[in-house]
Design an enzyme around this catalytic site. Structure first.
Site, PDB file in Angstrom:
ATOM      1  N   LYS A  54      -1.697  -0.412   4.929  1.00 27.72           N
ATOM      2  CA  LYS A  54      -1.669  -0.717   3.486  1.00 27.72           C
ATOM      3  C   LYS A  54      -0.573  -1.738   3.178  1.00 27.72           C
ATOM      4  O   LYS A  54      -0.759  -2.655   2.386  1.00 27.72           O
ATOM      5  CB  LYS A  54      -1.452   0.578   2.682  1.00 27.72           C
ATOM      6  CG  LYS A  54      -2.678   1.490   2.703  1.00 27.72           C
ATOM      7  CD  LYS A  54      -2.379   2.886   2.187  1.00 27.72           C
ATOM      8  CE  LYS A  54      -3.607   3.787   2.360  1.00 27.72           C
ATOM      9  NZ  LYS A  54      -3.358   5.177   1.954  1.00 27.72           N
ATOM     10  N   GLN A  98       1.517   8.826   0.404  1.00 29.68           N
ATOM     11  CA  GLN A  98       0.483   9.038   1.414  1.00 29.68           C
ATOM     12  C   GLN A  98       0.162  10.527   1.513  1.00 29.68           C
ATOM     13  O   GLN A  98       1.048  11.357   1.644  1.00 29.68           O
ATOM     14  CB  GLN A  98       0.961   8.493   2.770  1.00 29.68           C
ATOM     15  CG  GLN A  98      -0.069   8.600   3.874  1.00 29.68           C
ATOM     16  CD  GLN A  98      -1.327   7.755   3.635  1.00 29.68           C
ATOM     17  OE1 GLN A  98      -1.259   6.665   3.068  1.00 29.68           O
ATOM     18  NE2 GLN A  98      -2.468   8.262   4.052  1.00 29.68           N
ATOM     19  N   ASP A 121      -2.923   5.296  -7.348  1.00 30.83           N
ATOM     20  CA  ASP A 121      -4.127   6.027  -6.945  1.00 30.83           C
ATOM     21  C   ASP A 121      -4.928   6.553  -8.133  1.00 30.83           C
ATOM     22  O   ASP A 121      -6.019   7.093  -7.935  1.00 30.83           O
ATOM     23  CB  ASP A 121      -3.730   7.224  -6.057  1.00 30.83           C
ATOM     24  CG  ASP A 121      -3.397   6.790  -4.645  1.00 30.83           C
ATOM     25  OD1 ASP A 121      -4.190   6.032  -4.067  1.00 30.83           O
ATOM     26  OD2 ASP A 121      -2.345   7.203  -4.122  1.00 30.83           O
TER      27      ASP A 121
END
Ligand code: NAP
Length: 283
Positions: A54, A98, A121
């Site tokens: 990422k 994460q 997110d």
């Protein structure tokens, strides 16, 4: 029929090109550079690999990244303290935690502590609520947003279709159903208590399977010519596969490869959300 490929890697490249241009335009007019803060708790090698991928995707489009690590013994309070510091840090546009986090961490508390603007997110209830209400300003979660963009960029009209989503998780199934509904599909959501799953899936012009069960969707359960999105990541004898059984590619009109379909789109949407977080914050 042999299904055409819903090529997540190709569409993800388009997204990176578009965001890369937008970032360099920002910089050339003297605006701020977006910055992604990643947080990894523990030393799981797969999670560490996802985080570094990422960061690499971010750097590839000119987005800065910073790497925060906590030991696997970290407490919820320690993670909350880090999140609060990142919320306050003017240089940070977006925060990625994460997952999965170690079991002792209460992720509900942590998600609530995130500044919704930096919630890359889209997990914070404010973002989930805005998306559910169809109001602007909410952060769309990466996987559902990636699925919808993949369909759209592949030229698949969503409006007026029968869409069936298998799975109702807050991460994938539920928000995917909402984003399809927003685009005027008629949406059915299936789960483990659904009676006669096949009767539903056979009506689907667009079938999104996110059950995490290898071979759940057999070729008899798929409407000929439909678009089938196989979200799941199942590991069978060391090989990644989704939910689709053999022969679905001979019935569907469009199909995501797995790997190479939804996964690359999810990562691309994270980068898009990071860029958009900076725009939302600073214009
Ligand atoms: P999850 O929280 O385990 O949810 C699975 C959903 O599927 C649940 O709603 C469950 O129903 C339903 N389900 C399970 N078995 C079923 C069956 N036999 N018939 C009908 N419905 C069934 O998983 P998730 O987080 O949504 O993720 C789903 C899959 O997508 C996983 O394999 C995950 O690894 C993968 N994933 C991939 C990406 C990507 O980027 N490619 C991103 C996120 C997730 P109940 O609610 O009734 O239990």
């Amino acid at each position: 029929m042999t299904a055409r490929v819903l090529d997540g890697r190709a569409v993800a490249r388009q997204v990176y090109d578009q965001i890369g241009k937008a970032v360099s335009d920002r910089i050339s007019r003297g605006a701020s550079r977006p910055r992604l803060a990643t947080v990894l708790i523990g030393d799981d090698p797969a999670s560490a690999m996802y985080v570094s991928l990422k960061q690499r995707n971010a750097r590839g489009v000119g987005i800065e990244s910073e790497d925060h690590r906590l030991p696997s013994s970290a407490t919820t309070e320690e993670l909350l303290a880090l999140v609060e510091a990142l919320n306050r840090d003017e240089a940070v546009s977006a925060i990625l935690i994460q997952q999965p986090a170690p079991k002792q961490i209460d992720m509900r508390q942590v998600v609530l502590a995130l500044d919704p603007v930096k919630d890359v997110d889209g997990f914070h209830p404010i973002n989930a609520g805005l998306v559910a209400l169809g109001l602007p300003g909410g952060v769309e979660p990466c996987t559902p947003a990636g699925i919808v963009l993949l369909l759209e960029r592949s030229g698949i009209g969503i409006e007026g279709t029968n869409a069936v989503v298998v799975g109702r998780s807050n991460l994938v199934g539920k928000p995917t159903a909402l984003l399809l509904l927003k685009r005027n599909a008629t949406v059915t959501v299936c789960h483990t208590r659904t009676k006669d799953l096949a009767a539903h899936t056979r009506t689907a012009d667009i079938l999104v399977s996110a059950a995490g069960r290898a071979n759940l969707i057999s070729k008899e359960m798929v409407k000929p010519g439909s678009a089938v999105v196989d979200v799941s990541t199942n590991w069978v004898e060391g090989r990644q596969m989704g939910d689709l059984g053999p022969g679905v590619d001979a019935v569907a009109g469009w199909l995501t490869p797995n790997p190479g379909g939804v996964g690359p789109m999810t990562r691309a949407m994270l980068i898009k959300n990071t860029y958009e977080a900076e725009v939302r914050r600073r214009g």
